[in-house]
Write an enzyme that holds these catalytic residues in place. Structure first.
Site, PDB file in Angstrom:
ATOM      1  N   TRP A 140       0.991  -1.217  -0.269  1.00 55.00           N
ATOM      2  CA  TRP A 140       0.002  -0.031   0.077  1.00 55.00           C
ATOM      3  C   TRP A 140       0.662   1.166   0.101  1.00 55.00           C
ATOM      4  CZ3 TRP A 140      -2.195   2.452   4.868  1.00 55.00           C
ATOM      5  CH2 TRP A 140      -3.184   3.323   4.520  1.00 55.00           C
ATOM      6  N   ASP A 222      -0.673  -4.958   9.672  1.00 60.61           N
ATOM      7  CA  ASP A 222      -1.810  -3.910   9.438  1.00 60.61           C
ATOM      8  C   ASP A 222      -3.027  -4.571   8.762  1.00 60.61           C
ATOM      9  OD1 ASP A 222      -3.258  -1.706   8.159  1.00 60.61           O
ATOM     10  OD2 ASP A 222      -2.039  -1.331   6.742  1.00 60.61           O
ATOM     11  N   LYS A 260     -13.495  -0.879   6.324  1.00 61.95           N
ATOM     12  CA  LYS A 260     -14.103  -1.700   5.128  1.00 61.95           C
ATOM     13  C   LYS A 260     -15.023  -2.474   5.860  1.00 61.95           C
ATOM     14  CE  LYS A 260     -10.876   0.148   2.847  1.00 61.95           C
ATOM     15  NZ  LYS A 260     -10.279   0.433   1.584  1.00 61.95           N
TER      16      LYS A 260
HETATM   17  N1  PMP Z   1      -3.772  -0.319   5.338  1.00 64.71           N
HETATM   18  C1  PMP Z   1      -4.192  -0.914   4.133  1.00 64.71           C
HETATM   19  C2  PMP Z   1      -3.558  -1.766   3.526  1.00 64.71           C
HETATM   20  C3  PMP Z   1      -5.440  -0.694   3.445  1.00 64.71           C
HETATM   21  O1  PMP Z   1      -5.800  -1.110   2.074  1.00 64.71           O
HETATM   22  C4  PMP Z   1      -6.014   0.640   3.980  1.00 64.71           C
HETATM   23  C5  PMP Z   1      -7.331   1.040   3.333  1.00 64.71           C
HETATM   24  N2  PMP Z   1      -7.083   1.695   2.068  1.00 64.71           N
HETATM   25  C6  PMP Z   1      -5.628   0.940   5.169  1.00 64.71           C
HETATM   26  C7  PMP Z   1      -4.643   0.459   6.007  1.00 64.71           C
HETATM   27  C8  PMP Z   1      -6.458   1.939   6.008  1.00 64.71           C
HETATM   28  O2  PMP Z   1      -7.518   2.690   5.606  1.00 64.71           O
HETATM   29  P1  PMP Z   1      -8.204   3.511   6.463  1.00 64.71           P
HETATM   30  O3  PMP Z   1      -7.441   4.567   7.203  1.00 64.71           O
HETATM   31  O4  PMP Z   1      -9.418   4.121   5.807  1.00 64.71           O
HETATM   32  O5  PMP Z   1      -8.825   2.616   7.596  1.00 64.71           O
END
Ligand code: PMP
Length: 413
Positions: A140, A222, A260
């Site tokens: 990411w 993560d 999500k």
């Molecule tokens: N880590 C990963 C690997 C992700 O795909 C995402 C969402 N795109 C996130 C963290 C964090 O998303 P958010 O800050 O919206 O919870």
């Protein structure tokens, strides 16, 4: 003269820029395979039914205190429930073994998964001082930004085998064996690896855990897709729980997102958990105090609405069951869309192999399309995907998958 004329040019976030381009495109058949947000078969956002129940409750209650501040550490009913979900503790009762295990964990509420990654990186940069952070190649993109902002040198371990479109286990292990140093941090995607959709098998996870333990490398999980990837909360947390339960005990941490799995993207709901080895019981309180110190200086505390929704769903067995059904709705639609795209590519006899689309898991698939083909998808067919060839499966629907397959077929021939 002005002070900021010579600022370096900062990178534009590719995903959000692509989303703007998609919105500005007037073509009737346009398809957005960029941003990782869940969409229904009609291409619409989907507030979860369990979440809507709580929203209705809250509006009926009309509580005068609903806009008050949370504590710095967040809503502890929420962080405890988040922790129990992540580590597989019972949400209703507590066994003596669970009670002891919980005493190893320091938890704070965060500004969603991004904020959890950030607070974790900031805490470790200050108090653990790793020489390097190891991230998968690819990962990411925000992992790069988050760790660069902390000034920690980043190194990559091979992750994706472009020939097989699968996890490059042998090269990942070989690189880490040869080059990772004691006290380094390794960033691991708990499940549904973003951007590739490729996860280690359980046997491979065990080997990674053994390597971390033996070489004293600090695992940083993560977890952004628990329950969303496979539909099973246990399955999607398997790796985290395996590392957590290892003997001798490892120190590790988890950045947990509810964006999500609860569909609470804009409400910035998440938690950060730092796990001690349990040798010094006083440590957990001290860690929480230091996490709070960083949070207070940066933004005082996380937001309240999303964490209120999550804690209430998790506290009620009936609503929890409804949430499990919601997760099944989302994860099974994505699995069906993978199948539909794959079958259509087979039917068209599109050159190349495409099994990886159904073997990969979660929100994303790494298609293996080349930069030229990706550009053609956009310019000729108004289909938007990342430069890496990552597609968001949730952009596929029963009405557009055939068009997407036909377009892929066109650009690869
Ligand atoms: N880590 C990963 C690997 C992700 O795909 C995402 C969402 N795109 C996130 C963290 C964090 O998303 P958010 O800050 O919206 O919870």
């Amino acid at each position: 003269g002005s002070s900021f004329a010579n600022l370096p040019d900062a990178a534009v976030d590719e995903i959000f820029a692509l989303n703007h381009a998609y919105i500005a495109d007037a073509h009737p058949k346009k398809v957005n395979l960029g941003i990782g947000v869940y969409r229904t078969a009609e291409g619409k956002p989907w507030p979860l039914s369990s979440v809507q129940k709580i929203e209705e409750q809250l509006s009926r209650e009309n509580d005068a205190a609903r806009h008050e501040y949370l504590p710095i550490e967040g809503d502890t009913v929420f962080t405890k429930a988040a922790r129990d979900l992540m580590f597989g503790f019972s949400l209703d009762a507590e066994t003596p073994a669970e009670k002891a295990a919980k005493q190893r964990i320091a938890s704070v509420q965060t500004v969603a998964g991004t904020g959890a990654n950030h607070i974790g990186a900031a805490f470790l940069a200050h108090h653990y001082k790793p020489k390097h952070v190891w991230v998968s190649t690819p990962t990411w993109a925000n992992h790069h930004t988050i760790w660069d902002l902390q000034g920690i040198e980043r190194k990559g371990y091979p992750y994706f085998n472009a020939e097989t479109c699968a996890f490059d286990f042998e090269n990942a292990i070989a690189t880490l064996e040869a080059e990772a140093e004691e006290g380094d941090v390794i960033l691991l995607h708990a499940c549904a690896h973003n951007p590739t959709g490729v996860d280690p098998t359980k046997e491979q996870w065990k080997a990674i855990a053994e390597l971390c333990q033996r070489k004293h490398i600090f695992p940083f999980f993560d977890s952004a897709y628990q329950g969303f990837a496979s539909g099973s909360l246990e399955e999607d947390a398997w790796a985290v729980q395996y590392f957590f339960n290892m003997e001798p005990r490892m120190e590790m941490c988890v950045a947990q997102s509810f964006s999500k799995n609860f569909g609470l993207y804009g409400h910035r709901t998440g938690a950060f958990h730092l796990i001690t080895n349990g040798s010094n019981p006083a440590e957990v309180g001290l860690i929480e105090k230091n996490l709070c110190h960083i949070i207070r200086g940066e933004y005082s505390m996380g937001p309240k609405f999303g964490s209120t929704i999550v804690k209430r769903v998790l506290a009620d067995p009936t609503l929890r069951a409804q949430w499990h059904d919601d997760l099944a709705v989302m994860s099974s639609r994505l699995i069906q869309m993978r199948q539909a795209l794959y079958q259509e590519l087979l039917r068209l006899k599109t050159p190349g192999t495409w099994e990886h689309i159904v073997n990969q898991i979660g929100m994303f698939s790494y298609t293996g399309l080349t930069p030229g083909q990706i550009l053609a998808m956009k310019e000729e067919f108004h289909i938007y995907l990342l430069k890496s060839g990552r597609i968001s499966i949730s952009g596929l629907s029963p009405t557009n998958f055939a068009y997407v397959a036909q377009s892929i077929d066109n650009v690869v021939r």
